[in-house]
Scaffold this motif. Structure first.
Motif, PDB file in Angstrom:
ATOM      1  N   GLY A  82      -3.501  63.945  -6.703  1.00 58.59           N
ATOM      2  CA  GLY A  82      -2.787  64.628  -5.625  1.00 58.59           C
ATOM      3  C   GLY A  82      -2.638  63.785  -4.382  1.00 58.59           C
ATOM      4  N   GLN A  83      -3.316  62.649  -4.315  1.00 63.48           N
ATOM      5  CA  GLN A  83      -3.151  61.776  -3.151  1.00 63.48           C
ATOM      6  C   GLN A  83      -1.767  61.126  -3.176  1.00 63.48           C
ATOM      7  OE1 GLN A  83      -6.894  59.407  -3.625  1.00 63.48           O
ATOM      8  NE2 GLN A  83      -7.201  59.916  -1.464  1.00 63.48           N
ATOM      9  N   TYR A  84      -1.351  60.628  -2.019  1.00 64.55           N
ATOM     10  CA  TYR A  84      -0.029  60.033  -1.886  1.00 64.55           C
ATOM     11  C   TYR A  84      -0.126  58.721  -1.123  1.00 64.55           C
ATOM     12  CZ  TYR A  84      -0.738  62.528   2.515  1.00 64.55           C
ATOM     13  OH  TYR A  84      -1.293  63.019   3.685  1.00 64.55           O
ATOM     14  N   VAL A  85       0.939  57.936  -1.212  1.00 66.01           N
ATOM     15  CA  VAL A  85       1.007  56.656  -0.502  1.00 66.01           C
ATOM     16  C   VAL A  85       2.331  56.582   0.248  1.00 66.01           C
ATOM     17  CG1 VAL A  85      -0.401  55.488  -2.244  1.00 66.01           C
ATOM     18  CG2 VAL A  85       2.105  55.387  -2.398  1.00 66.01           C
ATOM     19  N   ARG A  86       2.440  55.577   1.100  1.00 71.84           N
ATOM     20  CA  ARG A  86       3.704  55.256   1.766  1.00 71.84           C
ATOM     21  C   ARG A  86       4.318  54.046   1.061  1.00 71.84           C
ATOM     22  NH1 ARG A  86       3.506  57.835   6.968  1.00 71.84           N
ATOM     23  NH2 ARG A  86       1.424  58.713   7.270  1.00 71.84           N
ATOM     24  N   LEU A  87       5.601  54.120   0.820  1.00 74.19           N
ATOM     25  CA  LEU A  87       6.348  52.998   0.258  1.00 74.19           C
ATOM     26  C   LEU A  87       7.411  52.573   1.264  1.00 74.19           C
ATOM     27  CD1 LEU A  87       7.031  54.260  -3.417  1.00 74.19           C
ATOM     28  CD2 LEU A  87       5.050  52.978  -2.560  1.00 74.19           C
ATOM     29  N   ARG A  88       7.719  51.278   1.279  1.00 73.12           N
ATOM     30  CA  ARG A  88       8.797  50.816   2.146  1.00 73.12           C
ATOM     31  C   ARG A  88       9.491  49.609   1.531  1.00 73.12           C
ATOM     32  NH1 ARG A  88       5.716  47.793   7.307  1.00 73.12           N
ATOM     33  NH2 ARG A  88       5.069  45.944   6.114  1.00 73.12           N
ATOM     34  N   PHE A 117       5.117  59.346  -1.042  1.00 72.97           N
ATOM     35  CA  PHE A 117       5.283  59.696  -2.455  1.00 72.97           C
ATOM     36  C   PHE A 117       3.912  59.938  -3.085  1.00 72.97           C
ATOM     37  CE2 PHE A 117       8.736  57.005  -1.094  1.00 72.97           C
ATOM     38  CZ  PHE A 117       9.865  57.619  -1.624  1.00 72.97           C
ATOM     39  N   ALA A 118       3.793  61.038  -3.828  1.00 70.85           N
ATOM     40  CA  ALA A 118       2.549  61.338  -4.536  1.00 70.85           C
ATOM     41  C   ALA A 118       2.393  60.401  -5.728  1.00 70.85           C
ATOM     42  CB  ALA A 118       2.544  62.779  -5.014  1.00 70.85           C
ATOM     43  N   ILE A 119       1.165  60.017  -6.007  1.00 68.83           N
ATOM     44  CA  ILE A 119       0.882  59.207  -7.192  1.00 68.83           C
ATOM     45  C   ILE A 119       0.837  60.143  -8.397  1.00 68.83           C
ATOM     46  CG2 ILE A 119      -0.728  57.605  -8.282  1.00 68.83           C
ATOM     47  CD1 ILE A 119      -1.776  56.918  -5.498  1.00 68.83           C
ATOM     48  N   ALA A 120       1.664  59.850  -9.405  1.00 73.70           N
ATOM     49  CA  ALA A 120       1.774  60.731 -10.566  1.00 73.70           C
ATOM     50  C   ALA A 120       0.786  60.383 -11.667  1.00 73.70           C
ATOM     51  CB  ALA A 120       3.198  60.685 -11.115  1.00 73.70           C
ATOM     52  N   SER A 121       0.179  59.210 -11.589  1.00 69.45           N
ATOM     53  CA  SER A 121      -0.818  58.808 -12.584  1.00 69.45           C
ATOM     54  C   SER A 121      -2.205  59.224 -12.107  1.00 69.45           C
ATOM     55  CB  SER A 121      -0.752  57.293 -12.811  1.00 69.45           C
ATOM     56  OG  SER A 121      -0.590  56.599 -11.586  1.00 69.45           O
ATOM     57  N   PRO A 122      -3.177  59.358 -13.030  1.00 70.60           N
ATOM     58  CA  PRO A 122      -4.516  59.784 -12.625  1.00 70.60           C
ATOM     59  C   PRO A 122      -5.310  58.646 -11.993  1.00 70.60           C
ATOM     60  CG  PRO A 122      -4.465  59.375 -14.975  1.00 70.60           C
ATOM     61  CD  PRO A 122      -3.049  59.212 -14.489  1.00 70.60           C
ATOM     62  N   PRO A 123      -6.297  58.975 -11.176  1.00 68.34           N
ATOM     63  CA  PRO A 123      -7.164  57.934 -10.622  1.00 68.34           C
ATOM     64  C   PRO A 123      -7.836  57.115 -11.729  1.00 68.34           C
ATOM     65  CG  PRO A 123      -7.523  60.012  -9.490  1.00 68.34           C
ATOM     66  CD  PRO A 123      -6.660  60.317 -10.671  1.00 68.34           C
ATOM     67  N   ASP A 124      -7.923  55.819 -11.522  1.00 70.61           N
ATOM     68  CA  ASP A 124      -8.558  54.925 -12.486  1.00 70.61           C
ATOM     69  C   ASP A 124      -9.160  53.768 -11.695  1.00 70.61           C
ATOM     70  OD1 ASP A 124      -9.310  53.076 -14.403  1.00 70.61           O
ATOM     71  OD2 ASP A 124      -7.457  53.233 -15.557  1.00 70.61           O
ATOM     72  N   PRO A 125     -10.492  53.646 -11.681  1.00 71.47           N
ATOM     73  CA  PRO A 125     -11.133  52.610 -10.861  1.00 71.47           C
ATOM     74  C   PRO A 125     -10.637  51.197 -11.156  1.00 71.47           C
ATOM     75  CG  PRO A 125     -12.766  54.142 -11.708  1.00 71.47           C
ATOM     76  CD  PRO A 125     -11.483  54.476 -12.387  1.00 71.47           C
ATOM     77  N   ARG A 126     -10.194  50.967 -12.387  1.00 73.99           N
ATOM     78  CA  ARG A 126      -9.734  49.623 -12.767  1.00 73.99           C
ATOM     79  C   ARG A 126      -8.233  49.574 -13.050  1.00 73.99           C
ATOM     80  NH1 ARG A 126     -14.352  50.929 -14.919  1.00 73.99           N
ATOM     81  NH2 ARG A 126     -13.349  51.758 -16.786  1.00 73.99           N
ATOM     82  N   GLY A 127      -7.532  50.685 -12.818  1.00 72.93           N
ATOM     83  CA  GLY A 127      -6.113  50.740 -13.137  1.00 72.93           C
ATOM     84  C   GLY A 127      -5.282  49.860 -12.227  1.00 72.93           C
ATOM     85  N   THR A 128      -4.246  49.258 -12.794  1.00 74.28           N
ATOM     86  CA  THR A 128      -3.384  48.352 -12.021  1.00 74.28           C
ATOM     87  C   THR A 128      -1.942  48.829 -11.964  1.00 74.28           C
ATOM     88  OG1 THR A 128      -2.978  46.979 -13.982  1.00 74.28           O
ATOM     89  CG2 THR A 128      -4.822  46.349 -12.552  1.00 74.28           C
ATOM     90  N   ARG A 129      -1.679  50.040 -12.464  1.00 71.46           N
ATOM     91  CA  ARG A 129      -0.328  50.588 -12.436  1.00 71.46           C
ATOM     92  C   ARG A 129      -0.351  51.976 -11.799  1.00 71.46           C
ATOM     93  NH1 ARG A 129       3.309  48.757 -16.702  1.00 71.46           N
ATOM     94  NH2 ARG A 129       3.789  50.912 -17.239  1.00 71.46           N
ATOM     95  N   TRP A 130       0.489  52.171 -10.833  1.00 71.89           N
ATOM     96  CA  TRP A 130       0.662  53.488 -10.221  1.00 71.89           C
ATOM     97  C   TRP A 130       2.048  54.008 -10.564  1.00 71.89           C
ATOM     98  CZ3 TRP A 130      -1.434  52.612  -4.530  1.00 71.89           C
ATOM     99  CH2 TRP A 130      -2.842  52.587  -4.573  1.00 71.89           C
TER     100      TRP A 130
END
Length: 230
Positions: A39-45, A54-67
């Motif tokens: 449910g967290q979101y980020v800013r894109l520019r 924009f909300a992150i649609a993928s789940p949290p992953d401590p080692r994930g490299t794709r949002w």
């Protein structure tokens, strides 16, 4: 001032009418591991564009490299992001907002409500729940869209249901589409049984959020058990 980092476009693909999936590669940046709560979101520019949230649609992953993100077309920044090719640069901030408190839902039934592009934040919740499905009671997603062709992630719905999430879809403007399913607003389809011992997560248009909150509270769900992602 926001803390900006360069990410790279991995892929863009159609998600539904007026909606596009965007995948950003954050490998090699300090952003890896910063997505802590669904449910967290980020800013894109982009250069020459106003920043957007924009909300992150993928789940949290401590080692994930794709949002993953879900873009709604019709505004300058999303339209520009949709046109990007793989390898293009997008500036991204660390995640913001408190997200949805999954720990509060453990041991309880969980009601999820999403309309339109709001499903992106709820998808992150569903993907997180699937990792530990036994920790939660019954999980039901009430998913609304204007038209039958406007449901994002329609190719994933069977996976969600196979993973123990009941999906209730409703269309507010079926028109002449031949839609045979439910119609109207999501809160109209809660059923007759009063919700008991439930937690609710909501994401979507303001009118939907207000309507769902009012309906849940009228049926005995305390305000303290109803959560938004910001």
């Amino acid at each position: 001032m926001p803390d900006w980092h360069p990410a790279t476009v991995s892929d863009t693909s159609p998600a539904a009418d007026g909606l596009t999936d965007l995948v950003l590669d954050i490998q090699g940046t300090p952003l890896v591991g910063t997505h802590a709560h669904p449910g967290q979101y980020v800013r894109l520019r982009l250069t020459g564009q106003e920043e957007g949230i924009f909300a992150i649609a993928s789940p949290p992953d401590p080692r994930g490299t794709r949002w993953e993100f879900l873009l709604k077309d019709g505004s300058p920044l999303p339209d520009a992001l949709i046109r990007l090719r793989p390898g293009a640069r997008v500036d991204v901030t660390p995640p913001e907002g408190k997200g949805f408190p999954l720990e509060r839902a453990r041991g309880h039934d969980l009601l999820l409500f999403a309309t339109g592009s709001g499903i992106s934040a709820i998808r992150s919740v569903i993907r997180s729940i699937h990792r530990e499905r036994g920790a939660y009671g019954r999980v039901t997603l009430y998913f609304g869209a204007r038209t039958p062709s406007a449901f994002a992630y329609s190719d994933e719905l069977h996976e969600w249901e196979a993973g123990g999430v009941r999906v209730v879809r409703t269309v507010s403007q079926p028109g002449a589409s031949g839609w045979q399913g439910l119609t109207g607003y999501v809160q109209a389809h809660l059923g007759e049984e009063p919700p008991r011992d439930v937690v609710a997560f909501l994401c979507g248009q303001t009118e939907m959020v207000q309507g769902v909150k009012a309906t849940l509270q009228a049926r005995g769900v305390p305000k303290s058990a109803i959560y938004l992602n910001y």
